[in-house]
Scaffold this active site. Structure first.
Site, PDB file in Angstrom:
ATOM      1  N   LYS A  84     -18.455  25.448   2.942  1.00 39.59           N
ATOM      2  CA  LYS A  84     -19.770  23.738   2.954  1.00 39.59           C
ATOM      3  C   LYS A  84     -19.940  24.303   1.573  1.00 39.59           C
ATOM      4  O   LYS A  84     -20.792  25.594   0.563  1.00 39.59           O
ATOM      5  CB  LYS A  84     -20.211  24.089   4.512  1.00 39.59           C
ATOM      6  N   SER A 159     -24.395  17.885   8.573  1.00 41.85           N
ATOM      7  CA  SER A 159     -25.007  17.436   7.559  1.00 41.85           C
ATOM      8  C   SER A 159     -23.560  17.951   7.030  1.00 41.85           C
ATOM      9  O   SER A 159     -23.088  17.908   6.115  1.00 41.85           O
ATOM     10  CB  SER A 159     -25.509  18.040   6.511  1.00 41.85           C
ATOM     11  N   SER A 183     -25.941  20.432  12.189  1.00 40.27           N
ATOM     12  CA  SER A 183     -25.341  20.213  11.897  1.00 40.27           C
ATOM     13  C   SER A 183     -23.538  20.568  11.597  1.00 40.27           C
ATOM     14  O   SER A 183     -22.992  19.746  10.825  1.00 40.27           O
ATOM     15  CB  SER A 183     -25.547  20.513  10.143  1.00 40.27           C
TER      16      SER A 183
END
Length: 445
Positions: A84, A159, A183
């Site tokens: 990420k 996210s 997330s």
């Protein structure tokens, strides 16, 4: 999983690791397969914001050389992994999905990346995220929305949406994300893969751009719970001797949020089909009502998020997505006394949940209360009623960030062609039992 998805959607890490050791594949071949899948699918799905083909190829050759020399770093040796873009990789930008950080280059690897490299894993690139990791929808980023591989007009969730998409679409077998309110588990659920949030602090957040430090967790995505367990065991201690879970508590999801009854029914039926003893949970009286629980969580998250990003708001508010900026400004408006009071309330919630886990070794509930909404949707309908999308998506996941417990989401079917998921929660130290139970439930026909 659909045959239209890529190579790694049909291969487990365990199987690939066996192939490497048997000489049927090399790490170099796995990296080329990953790069080819990214090239083929990323334009449509926007899972990756950056691919480091040169670095990945060089690392794969080293991994193959080590195996030939008898150096075996474990089940992740030679495996492609996505990271990420909130997590530092030395020499690469960490943009946080924000125009303010497009030129920010990390000097060092984050601790979790160092651990992955030590385990032999090969980072292939950085994945799309909701700006500053402050959103559950995955469609607010300077690099654009990560798109659900089951229906590209639908949300990936956030996210950590890009990491979920990368695994679900078969671009990589493993990805790192972060989870502050759900997330990892939310996009895992919407995209149909396994997603794990460990206990708070179990995986170091050093070198991870913070959102809300007391709630942030580094988490993992993989095709199934077994692969998550393999990867987690390379990053944190995992006590395989823990006894299996025999007392499972079903949390009626409507006690925490309005939930699509089809999802609630399907998830509960999966527990029944496994032949497991399941008791309905009576929530303790000390536990706040659903709206109060989410308000408590939001007070902590918003206050801590603004503390992190106050400088960004002051120097470049016009460059921040309007929705993310509005959320940050809500944190600015929270008085200190409310934050301090919320800290004390969190302790009471933790005690109430600990009592639940003395009666039930594992808690079970849906991961999200709805099917993946359309990208850009902000007031989807659940069971005929309009809901606010962020609060709805996080309603069943955020309580476990509040108290820092390990929680896993695993896919358990589809409705209208879109994935649905079951979430399991346990006490810290019970991760091995959590993974075994998750694997059992994945395997129920």
């Amino acid at each position: 999983m659909s045959e239209t998805f890529g190579f790694f959607a049909r291969q487990t890490i365990a199987a690939l690791a066996n192939d490497l050791r048997a000489g049927r594949r090399t790490s170099a071949q796995l990296i080329e397969a990953s790069l080819a899948e990214i090239e083929s699918r990323n334009t449509r799905l926007n899972a990756f914001v950056r691919v480091d083909a040169q670095g990945a190829r060089a690392a794969a050759l080293r991994a193959d050389d080590e195996l030939r020399q008898g150096i075996d770093r474990g089940p992740l040796h030679g495996m492609p992994v996505a990271i990420k873009d909130l997590i530092d990789i030395a020499g690469q930008p960490t943009t946080q999905g924000s125009a303010l950080y497009l030129e920010h280059v990390a000097h060092d690897d984050a601790a979790c990346v160092r651990q992955l490299r030590a385990a032999g894993a090969v980072p292939v690139g950085k994945t799309t995220l909701h700006e500053f990791a402050y959103g559950a929808t995955g469609d607010r980023s300077v690099q654009g929305a990560a798109r659900n591989p089951h229906a590209s007009a639908r949300m990936s969730g956030g996210s950590s949406g890009g990491s979920a998409v990368a695994v679900a679409a078969g671009m990589v077998p493993l990805a790192l994300g972060t989870d502050t309110a759900g997330s990892v588990r939310v996009p895992a659920a919407l995209c149909g893969v396994a997603g794990f949030k460990p206990a708070w602090g179990a995986i170091s957040c050093e070198g991870v751009r913070p959102l809300a430090a007391s709630l942030d967790h580094v988490g993992l995505f993989a095709r199934n719970a077994g692969d998550v367990a393999l990867a987690y065991g390379c990053l944190a201690p995992l006590d395989a001797a823990v006894a299996p879970a025999t007392r499972i508590g079903w949390i009626v999801p409507s006690l925490l949020a309005r939930t699509d009854p089809r999802i609630a029914r399907a998830v509960h039926e999966r527990l029944g089909a496994a032949g497991l003893p399941v008791d309905e949970v009576d929530l303790p009286a000390q536990l706040p009502q659903a709206h109060e629980l989410f308000e408590l969580f939001s007070t902590l998250q918003a206050s801590e998020a603004f503390a992190v990003h106050a400088g960004d708001v002051a120097r470049g508010a016009e460059a921040i997505d309007a929705e993310v900026l509005q959320r940050l400004r809500r944190g600015e408006a929270i008085p200190a006394w409310r934050y301090v009071r919320a800290l004390a309330q969190r302790e009471a919630v933790a005690r109430a949940v600990a009592e639940l886990l003395r009666r039930h070794e594992v808690l079970a509930l849906p991961t999200v209360p709805m099917l993946a909404p359309a990208i850009g949707e902000r007031t989807p309908r659940i069971d005929g009623a309009a809901v606010e999308v962020r609060a709805a998506l996080l309603s069943l996941t955020s309580p476990w960030n509040l108290v820092g417990l390990p929680a896993i989401s695993v896919p358990v079917g589809r409705i209208d062609g879109l994935p649905i998921a079951l979430q399991l929660v346990a006490a810290a130290g019970r991760e091995a039992a959590l993974f075994r139970l998750a694997s059992t439930l994945e395997g129920v026909a």
